[in-house]
Design a protein around this motif. Structure first.
Motif, short mmCIF file in Angstrom:
data_model
loop_
_atom_site.label_atom_id
_atom_site.label_comp_id
_atom_site.label_asym_id
_atom_site.label_seq_id
_atom_site.Cartn_x
_atom_site.Cartn_y
_atom_site.Cartn_z
N SER A 116 0.84 -1.21 0.00
CA SER A 116 0.00 0.00 0.00
C SER A 116 0.87 1.25 0.00
O SER A 116 0.54 2.26 -0.65
CB SER A 116 -0.95 0.01 1.20
OG SER A 116 -0.23 0.10 2.42
N GLY A 162 -10.77 -4.41 -0.92
CA GLY A 162 -9.83 -5.30 -0.25
C GLY A 162 -10.08 -6.76 -0.58
O GLY A 162 -9.90 -7.66 0.25
N LYS A 166 -8.78 -9.64 2.08
CA LYS A 166 -9.83 -9.80 3.09
C LYS A 166 -9.79 -11.16 3.76
O LYS A 166 -10.01 -11.28 4.98
CB LYS A 166 -11.20 -9.57 2.45
CG LYS A 166 -12.34 -9.51 3.44
CD LYS A 166 -13.64 -9.12 2.74
CE LYS A 166 -14.76 -8.97 3.76
NZ LYS A 166 -16.03 -8.55 3.12
N LYS A 183 -7.69 -0.53 4.43
CA LYS A 183 -8.53 0.04 3.37
C LYS A 183 -8.55 1.57 3.43
O LYS A 183 -8.63 2.24 2.40
CB LYS A 183 -9.95 -0.52 3.46
CG LYS A 183 -10.05 -1.98 3.02
CD LYS A 183 -11.46 -2.37 2.61
CE LYS A 183 -12.41 -2.31 3.79
NZ LYS A 183 -13.79 -2.72 3.38
N SER A 206 -19.15 -2.68 -2.37
CA SER A 206 -18.26 -2.55 -1.22
C SER A 206 -18.95 -1.84 -0.06
O SER A 206 -18.82 -2.23 1.09
CB SER A 206 -16.99 -1.79 -1.63
OG SER A 206 -16.15 -1.57 -0.52
#
Length: 213
Positions: A116, A162, A166, A183, A206
């Motif tokens: 990320s 995600g 997840k 997230k 989502s």
């Protein structure tokens, strides 16, 4: 450009009208010692029209040059984001490879943080470069649309929902807490995607999932 054309037409009409008046008052040959003869007025009018034409040519040339410069910047930016999307997609492939084996929670945590952070670094570079470029806002939006369109759909799903990571967090409280924070690290990116009105159905799905959880 329409304003420039109107001004040009008005100036041209003024000169033609002026020459017509000169023709009426001077053609008779009276008072030429005070007003000058018709040839003098005609020559002056033609010279004035030549000046207007020169000014228009200079303005047109500058506008054309500016347009060429903007087009060059635009295509340069398109090449730039193409390289960045390839970089992002390659990074995501490496990311999924690292996750494709049994891992401890701490290992997943570290891998996700690393990816990320790398993605946000690339995105920030793209966003700042495009944002500070001297192209129109319309073209900036097109460039950003190209960037997000070039990213693999699996990565888009990971950023928004995600979907890839997840499964690693389980039902533990600390897992769910970290997943939400993970997230959130994409919040700026998601805001930009929403602003561009992309992947609306994926956002809706989502959002529903987040409400259920």
């Amino acid at each position: 450009m329409n304003k420039i054309i109107c001004v040009g037409v008005a100036a041209f009409s003024f000169v033609i009208g002026f020459l017509f008046c000169a023709f009426v008052f001077v053609f008779s040959g009276e008072n030429t010692d005070k007003w000058g003869d018709l040839a003098t007025w005609t020559g002056s009018g033609v010279a004035f029209l030549a000046l207007i034409a020169a000014v228009f040519a200079a303005v047109w040339s500058k506008r054309s040059s500016n347009q060429t410069m903007e087009d060059n910047r635009y295509f340069s930016l398109l090449s730039f984001i193409q390289v960045r999307t390839l970089e992002v997609n390659e990074s995501f492939k490496e990311f999924t490879k690292k996750l494709d084996k049994p891992l401890k929670f701490e290992e997943v945590h570290s891998i996700c943080d690393s990816f990320s952070g790398e993605f946000r670094r690339i995105y920030s570079n793209v966003s700042l470069t495009v944002g500070h470029s001297k192209v129109s806002e319309e073209k900036k939006n097109i460039i950003m649309l190209g960037f997000f369109s070039g990213i693999s759909y699996s990565l888009i799903m990971e950023i928004i929902a995600g979907s890839t990571t997840k499964k690693f967090w389980g039902n533990t409280s600390y897992g769910g807490f970290y997943f939400k924070n993970y997230k959130k690290s994409y919040s700026e990116v998601k805001s930009q995607i929403r602003r561009l009105e992309m992947y609306g159905e994926l956002f809706a799905a989502s959002d529903r999932d987040e409400l259920i959880s």
